[in-house]
Structure formats: structure tokens, C-alpha cells
Design an enzyme around this catalytic site. Structure first.
Site, PDB file in Angstrom:
ATOM      1  N   ASP A   1       0.454  -1.362   1.137  1.00  0.00           N
ATOM      2  CA  ASP A   1       0.644  -1.157  -0.291  1.00  0.00           C
ATOM      3  C   ASP A   1       1.947  -1.815  -0.758  1.00  0.00           C
ATOM      4  O   ASP A   1       3.026  -1.421  -0.324  1.00  0.00           O
ATOM      5  CB  ASP A   1       0.667   0.346  -0.585  1.00  0.00           C
ATOM      6  CG  ASP A   1       0.797   0.627  -2.056  1.00  0.00           C
ATOM      7  OD1 ASP A   1       0.487  -0.264  -2.860  1.00  0.00           O
ATOM      8  OD2 ASP A   1       1.219   1.732  -2.415  1.00  0.00           O
TER       9      ASP A   1
ATOM     10  N   ASP B   1       3.156  -4.496   5.896  1.00  0.00           N
ATOM     11  CA  ASP B   1       2.961  -3.249   5.162  1.00  0.00           C
ATOM     12  C   ASP B   1       1.737  -3.486   4.273  1.00  0.00           C
ATOM     13  O   ASP B   1       1.416  -4.635   3.953  1.00  0.00           O
ATOM     14  CB  ASP B   1       4.218  -2.977   4.319  1.00  0.00           C
ATOM     15  CG  ASP B   1       4.035  -1.824   3.370  1.00  0.00           C
ATOM     16  OD1 ASP B   1       3.591  -0.755   3.805  1.00  0.00           O
ATOM     17  OD2 ASP B   1       4.327  -1.999   2.159  1.00  0.00           O
TER      18      ASP B   1
HETATM   19  P1  B16 Z   1      -1.891   8.071   1.299  1.00  0.00           P
HETATM   20  P2  B16 Z   1       2.428   1.716   2.480  1.00  0.00           P
HETATM   21  C1  B16 Z   1       2.199   4.094   1.250  1.00  0.00           C
HETATM   22  O1  B16 Z   1       1.627   2.895   1.697  1.00  0.00           O
HETATM   23  C2  B16 Z   1       2.405   4.069  -0.255  1.00  0.00           C
HETATM   24  O2  B16 Z   1       3.382   3.089  -0.598  1.00  0.00           O
HETATM   25  C3  B16 Z   1       2.893   5.413  -0.732  1.00  0.00           C
HETATM   26  O3  B16 Z   1       3.068   5.399  -2.126  1.00  0.00           O
HETATM   27  C4  B16 Z   1       1.877   6.501  -0.323  1.00  0.00           C
HETATM   28  O4  B16 Z   1       2.340   7.793  -0.702  1.00  0.00           O
HETATM   29  C5  B16 Z   1       1.677   6.444   1.200  1.00  0.00           C
HETATM   30  O5  B16 Z   1       1.245   5.144   1.569  1.00  0.00           O
HETATM   31  C6  B16 Z   1       0.659   7.468   1.678  1.00  0.00           C
HETATM   32  O6  B16 Z   1      -0.587   7.132   1.156  1.00  0.00           O
HETATM   33  O7  B16 Z   1      -1.749   9.213   0.363  1.00  0.00           O
HETATM   34  O8  B16 Z   1      -3.007   7.114   0.937  1.00  0.00           O
HETATM   35  O9  B16 Z   1      -1.977   8.510   2.753  1.00  0.00           O
HETATM   36  O10 B16 Z   1       3.370   1.107   1.489  1.00  0.00           O
HETATM   37  O11 B16 Z   1       3.135   2.320   3.686  1.00  0.00           O
HETATM   38  O12 B16 Z   1       1.303   0.791   2.884  1.00  0.00           O
HETATM   39 MG    MG Z   2       4.671  -0.549   0.741  1.00  0.00          MG
END
Ligand code: B16
Ligand code: MG
Length: 212
Positions: free
Chosen positions: A10, A8
Site C-alpha cells: 500500500d 511494500d
Molecule cells: P489491513 P502496507 C498497511 O499496508 C497500510 O498502509 C495501513 O494503512 C493498514 O492499516 C495496514 O496495511 C493493515 O491493513 O487492515 O488490510 O490488514 O503499507 O504495509 O502495505
Molecule cells: Mg505502505
């Protein structure tokens, strides 16, 4: 036997939590919607539009589809400008060591992230040429806990999902990994997920799992 590790992004490779929070907070303040760290916590691993729906649970008015789109775009513009401050120093502890050891062992590595900003983030932290495959929010129609993003990563690697191990920090991500038929390694919040196979505070513990 584990042939591939899917990270993953984030919360595992880099922490963009604070930047997501700042951007959503700016949008919420503009709309006079209450928003705090606790609500922000529920957004981990959740897609942009689903995150907005969670924030709007606390709104006084109902928003049309177009208004919601505009709010999501507003937040994303703020978020993307905040991403410019990211650099390799933002890479979380032990990530580079684990990546290098996996590569030495001949294990394939991939990213499986809900974020549509994955390419920008990887570039900012200098890891855009590091992974054998990247599956992200731009490749999928269903976000975690749906298994789509991890199945997509396995497909891009051309490796059977049953031979993949996912590293996740969000419970929705662990659910997604298990729904994909993969092994799940949880850090942070995800350590408490029901379906977890392995839980750890230290990412390096993944290397013991690989050697099993
Ligand atoms: P975006 P991951 C996720 O990343 C984040 O944890 C989440 O907080 C966010 O809303 C989502 O990506 C979408 O992100 O707005 O940049 O498309 O943990 O799956 O790497
Ligand atoms: Mg994450």
C-alpha cells in the site's frame, strides 16, 4: 550487492489509502469519533488494531477489547467491499516497468506488507502470480517498525537480509527495513525518514541503485 527487492504494497504498488480512509471514516462517524485526513495519514503502514488505537485517542469513551475487535471487524468489512472496485488501473506509475526490469536482471522480488488483505489486493490488481515471495500481515505478530515482515520475506526468498533492498512509502516501514539490516529506498513520505539510504520521487530510480 542487491539480490532481492522487497516492495511494500500500500503506497508503493497500489494506493488503497482512500479506501482505508473511507472505511475508517464510516466506523468513526458511526461512533461519533472525530476523524480526518490528518489522522488518517498517521495510519500508513500501521497494523489494523494499532490504527484503531490511534483513532480511539479522539474518542469520548473507553472501549473494551471485545468492542475494539468489533469496530476493527466493521471497518474491515467495509474496506473489503471497497476493494472490489480495484483493478490493474490502480497499479501506481512505473511499477510494472520496474518489476519487469528487475526480473530481466535476475533480481528476486517480494512483497512485505502489514496488510492482512494482501492476497485479495494482489488478486484484484492482477499481480497475484508475479512475486517470488509474499510476506504480509497474516505472517507476523509484530507490525512495522518491527522488522518481522521483511525478515519473513527474506526467509521465504532464502536470501540474506543484508542483500535485500526495501521500497517503502511510510517512515515506520523504513525503520523496519533498517532494523532488518536491509537497504531502504523511500518514496513519498518515507523520503524524509532519518535512516533512509536512497530517496526518490520516481520509482524507476531504483534501477540505478541496483546497477551500482
Ligand atoms: P489491513 P502496507 C498497511 O499496508 C497500510 O498502509 C495501513 O494503512 C493498514 O492499516 C495496514 O496495511 C493493515 O491493513 O487492515 O488490510 O490488514 O503499507 O504495509 O502495505
Ligand atoms: Mg505502505
Amino acid at each position: 550487492m542487491v539480490k532481492a527487492v522487497i516492495f511494500d504494497l500500500d503506497g508503493v504498488i497500489v494506493s488503497t489509502d482512500r479506501l482505508h480512509y473511507e472505511a475508517w471514516k464510516k466506523m468513526a462517524d458511526k461512533e461519533h469519533i472525530p476523524f480526518n485526513e490528518q489522522i488518517n495519514h498517521r495510519l500508513r503502514g500501521v497494523s489494523r488494531m494499532a490504527s484503531l488505537d490511534i483513532i480511539l485517542e479522539h474518542a469520548q469513551k473507553t472501549y473494551t477489547k471485545e468492542e475494539k475487535q468489533a469496530l476493527a471487524t466493521y471497518k474491515n468489512n467495509v474496506y473489503v467491499s471497497l476493494l472490489k472496485q480495484l483493478n490493474e488501473k490502480a497499479i501506481l506509475p512505473h511499477v510494472l516497468e520496474v518489476i519487469n526490469t528487475l526480473k530481466q536482471k535476475g533480481i528476486q522480488i517480494a512483497i512485505g506488507s502489514s496488510s492482512k488483505n494482501t492476497p485479495t489486493i494482489l488478486k484484484q490488481i492482477g499481480l497475484d502470480q508475479t512475486f517470488d515471495a509474499v510476506a504480509d500481515g497474516n505472517d507476523i505478530t509484530h507490525s512495522k517498525p518491527h522488522p518481522e515482515v521483511f525478515l519473513k520475506a527474506a526467509e521465504k526468498l532464502d536470501i540474506d537480509p543484508l542483500s535485500c533492498l526495501v521500497i517503502e512509502d511510510a517512515i515506520s516501514g523504513i525503520q523496519a527495513a533498517k532494523a532488518a539490516g536491509m537497504k531502504a529506498f523511500g518514496v513519498g513520505d518515507a523520503k524524509h525518514a532519518e535512516l533512509i539510504d536512497y530517496a526518490a520521487d520516481d520509482l524507476r530510480d531504483i534501477l540505478h541503485v541496483i546497477d551500482q
